[in-house]
Design a protein around this motif. Structure first.
Motif, PDB file in Angstrom:
ATOM      1  N   ALA A  26      -6.636  37.641  -4.752  1.00 14.79           N
ATOM      2  CA  ALA A  26      -7.655  38.289  -3.918  1.00 14.79           C
ATOM      3  C   ALA A  26      -7.246  38.294  -2.446  1.00 14.79           C
ATOM      4  N   ALA A  27      -6.689  37.178  -1.961  1.00 12.55           N
ATOM      5  CA  ALA A  27      -6.266  37.115  -0.564  1.00 12.55           C
ATOM      6  C   ALA A  27      -5.146  38.119  -0.292  1.00 12.55           C
ATOM      7  N   ILE A  28      -4.191  38.215  -1.214  1.00 11.37           N
ATOM      8  CA  ILE A  28      -3.094  39.170  -1.056  1.00 11.37           C
ATOM      9  C   ILE A  28      -3.626  40.599  -1.087  1.00 11.37           C
ATOM     10  N   ALA A  29      -4.557  40.862  -2.013  1.00  7.06           N
ATOM     11  CA  ALA A  29      -5.137  42.203  -2.104  1.00  7.06           C
ATOM     12  C   ALA A  29      -5.894  42.560  -0.829  1.00  7.06           C
ATOM     13  N   ALA A  30      -6.496  41.552  -0.191  1.00  7.60           N
ATOM     14  CA  ALA A  30      -7.229  41.806   1.048  1.00  7.60           C
ATOM     15  C   ALA A  30      -6.289  42.203   2.174  1.00  7.60           C
ATOM     16  N   LEU A  31      -5.124  41.580   2.224  1.00  7.08           N
ATOM     17  CA  LEU A  31      -4.184  41.836   3.317  1.00  7.08           C
ATOM     18  C   LEU A  31      -3.298  43.048   3.080  1.00  7.08           C
ATOM     19  N   ARG A  32      -3.014  43.365   1.825  1.00  4.62           N
ATOM     20  CA  ARG A  32      -2.049  44.400   1.509  1.00  4.62           C
ATOM     21  C   ARG A  32      -2.322  45.739   2.193  1.00  4.62           C
ATOM     22  N   PRO A  33      -3.572  46.235   2.277  1.00  2.00           N
ATOM     23  CA  PRO A  33      -3.792  47.526   2.940  1.00  2.00           C
ATOM     24  C   PRO A  33      -3.421  47.532   4.420  1.00  2.00           C
ATOM     25  N   HIS A  34      -3.288  46.350   5.026  1.00  2.00           N
ATOM     26  CA  HIS A  34      -2.993  46.246   6.452  1.00  2.00           C
ATOM     27  C   HIS A  34      -1.499  46.020   6.724  1.00  2.00           C
ATOM     28  N   VAL A  35      -0.690  45.940   5.657  1.00  2.00           N
ATOM     29  CA  VAL A  35       0.735  45.635   5.789  1.00  2.00           C
ATOM     30  C   VAL A  35       1.542  46.924   5.893  1.00  2.00           C
TER      31      VAL A  35
END
Length: 487
Positions: free
Chosen positions: A360-369
């Motif tokens: 979930a944490a990775i999915a939260a950040l991925r759109p901002h990478v």
């Protein structure tokens, strides 16, 4: 207060000793004073029944213990579930308590949800507090308890202390350990929330079914009969939660994309990531609303909407509640942006310590990478071993670079723990020292990258060893990230 009166109010029959005066409650024999009711419970490390003679010698007037326990010199309140009986008695002693109390259970999101609920209540003009992993949090202070769910005596005394300070609304975390051990019993809980369920604590519960059953005590027994169950509808276990709530006759307020479009549900129609947060399109009672949430990540949206549901279930006005979401502050150690490196890469700290939470944490950040996502993680010792390779797999699946390091090794060999995590991400780097691992991630990141440091979140120490050899070494992921980013 007389023991007989407490027992009568708790629905416990006494044969003798009703005139004894009660001055307090304790589950630690070293804290017994004259007039104390002592709870003697079998535990995983110690058996409280072994300390009954010491408690009686210190002045205990009553002992709450199993029927087979040997009690001499004090009233024996015998019960097959002594923790529950003790909690019911103690709840009649610790008064007053806040008038509105809600509880949150689930694997992930409990801390954020109770803290967001507190913030929304505060913005609505209430004197509110939250109790959980971060401690006791009010509008002007936070006092750490060191446990998600403190023991029943600490829990109830905290509630009474808050009420005497004028707090009227409290949201607390109801962990599976706390529910199964009756650590938060006896109070009127107006509403309870379920966030999600994924693998965790199987070293204690054994199976997912037992883990789920422990969580369900919140809905089966703890919430008031006329209370409300706020359920995140998009979790695979949610339908079963609704069944438990339905059998009790609780009102169900569903939240999420799969929530029904009825008058009491909050349906999430769309979620759009923005540079500093996300826009939520929600519908309730036939009315659509736009919510600008200043937090990133799908699970933060879920936590915020469940919090809104709890406030609505306790009398909040819809317009004020949804407006308040736009002013929520980040919760310590929950996707907290700790630093920006000299190269321009943001470093986020998150408490994620389960496979589902890491995903979930990775999915939260991925759109901002725009470049790479660099994830630093480890696993705690003396905890569920089976989740370690799954944590590694979750990190590898969503990250461009994974660095496996130490978390809280406790009494285990740190190298063995790292090896288990690496079993799920064999291509990852291994850096044993946590500070060096964070430094390596920061050094590897350029301006288009994002660094995620997972596992410890708000914690300010690293636990090494167990028993008498246990040490807590000062370590704060946020502070370390700031130091290495500035170096």
């Amino acid at each position: 207060m007389k023991l007989g009166r407490l027992a009568q109010e708790a629905g416990i029959a006494l044969d003798t000793g009703g005139e004894a005066g009660v001055t307090g409650f304790a589950i630690d024999h070293r804290k017994v004073a004259p007039g104390t009711v002592f709870g003697a419970f079998p535990g995983t490390r110690f058996n409280g029944e072994d300390f009954i003679p010491a408690a009686v010698a210190a002045g205990a007037v009553a002992i709450v213990a199993r029927p087979e326990a040997r009690v001499e010199g004090a009233v024996h309140i015998a019960d097959a579930e002594p923790r529950r009986a003790f909690a019911r008695l103690a709840a009649r002693f610790f008064t007053p308590v806040p008038e509105t109390i809600v509880a949150v259970t689930g694997t992930n999101g409990k801390t954020s949800t109770v803290e967001m609920t507190r913030q929304i209540w505060r913005m609505g003009g209430h004197h509110a507090a939250s109790i959980g992993t971060l401690g006791v949090t009010t509008a002007d202070e936070s006092v750490s308890t060191g446990l998600t769910t403190p023991d029943i005596v600490t829990f109830l005394s905290n509630m009474t202390g808050l009420a005497r300070e004028g707090v009227t609304h409290v949201a607390y975390e109801a962990s599976s350990h706390g529910l199964s051990q009756y650590r938060n019993e006896g109070l009127r809980v107006t509403a309870g929330a379920f966030t999600n369920l994924s693998r965790d604590h199987l070293d204690y519960h054994g199976t997912m079914e037992s883990y789920f059953a422990a969580k369900m005590r919140l809905f089966d027994e703890v919430i008031a009969e006329d209370g409300t169950a706020v359920v995140w509808a998009d979790d695979p276990w949610s339908a079963k939660v609704c069944e438990h709530a339905g059998r009790r006759g609780l009102r169900v307020l569903a939240v999420g994309g799969q929530a029904e479009t009825d008058g009491s549900s909050i349906r999430l129609l769309a979620r759009t990531p923005t540079q500093l947060g996300q826009e939520l399109d929600v519908e309730m009672a036939g009315e659509r609303r736009k919510v600008v949430l200043p937090l990133i990540g799908a699970y933060q949206a879920a936590n915020a909407l469940v919090s809104a549901g709890l406030v609505l279930a306790t009398g909040g006005e819809a317009g004020q509640v949804f407006d308040a979401l736009a002013r929520l502050q980040p919760v310590r150690g929950r996707l907290e942006r700790a630093a920006i490196t000299r190269a321009g890469a943001p470093v986020y700290i998150d408490y994620a310590h389960t496979p589902d939470a890491i995903e979930a944490a990775i999915a939260a950040l991925r759109p901002h990478v725009r470049g790479r996502l660099i994830t630093v993680l480890g696993a705690g010792g003396d905890r569920d071993e089976g989740k370690r390779p799954e944590m590694g797999r979750a990190a590898a699946a969503g990250s461009d670079l994974v660095i496996v390091t130490d978390d809280n090794p406790r009494g285990e060999d740190p190298a063995a723990i790292r090896k288990a995590v690496l079993g799920g991400c064999p291509g990852a780097m291994e850096v044993a020292d946590r500070r060096e691992a964070i430094s390596a991630a920061v050094a590897a990141a350029d301006g288009d990258d994002i660094v995620l440091v997972a596992g410890k979140g708000h914690e300010q120490g690293q636990i090494v060893g167990r028993g008498d050899a246990m040490r807590v070494l000062p370590f704060d992921d946020v502070e370390v990230a700031r130091e290495v980013a500035a170096a």
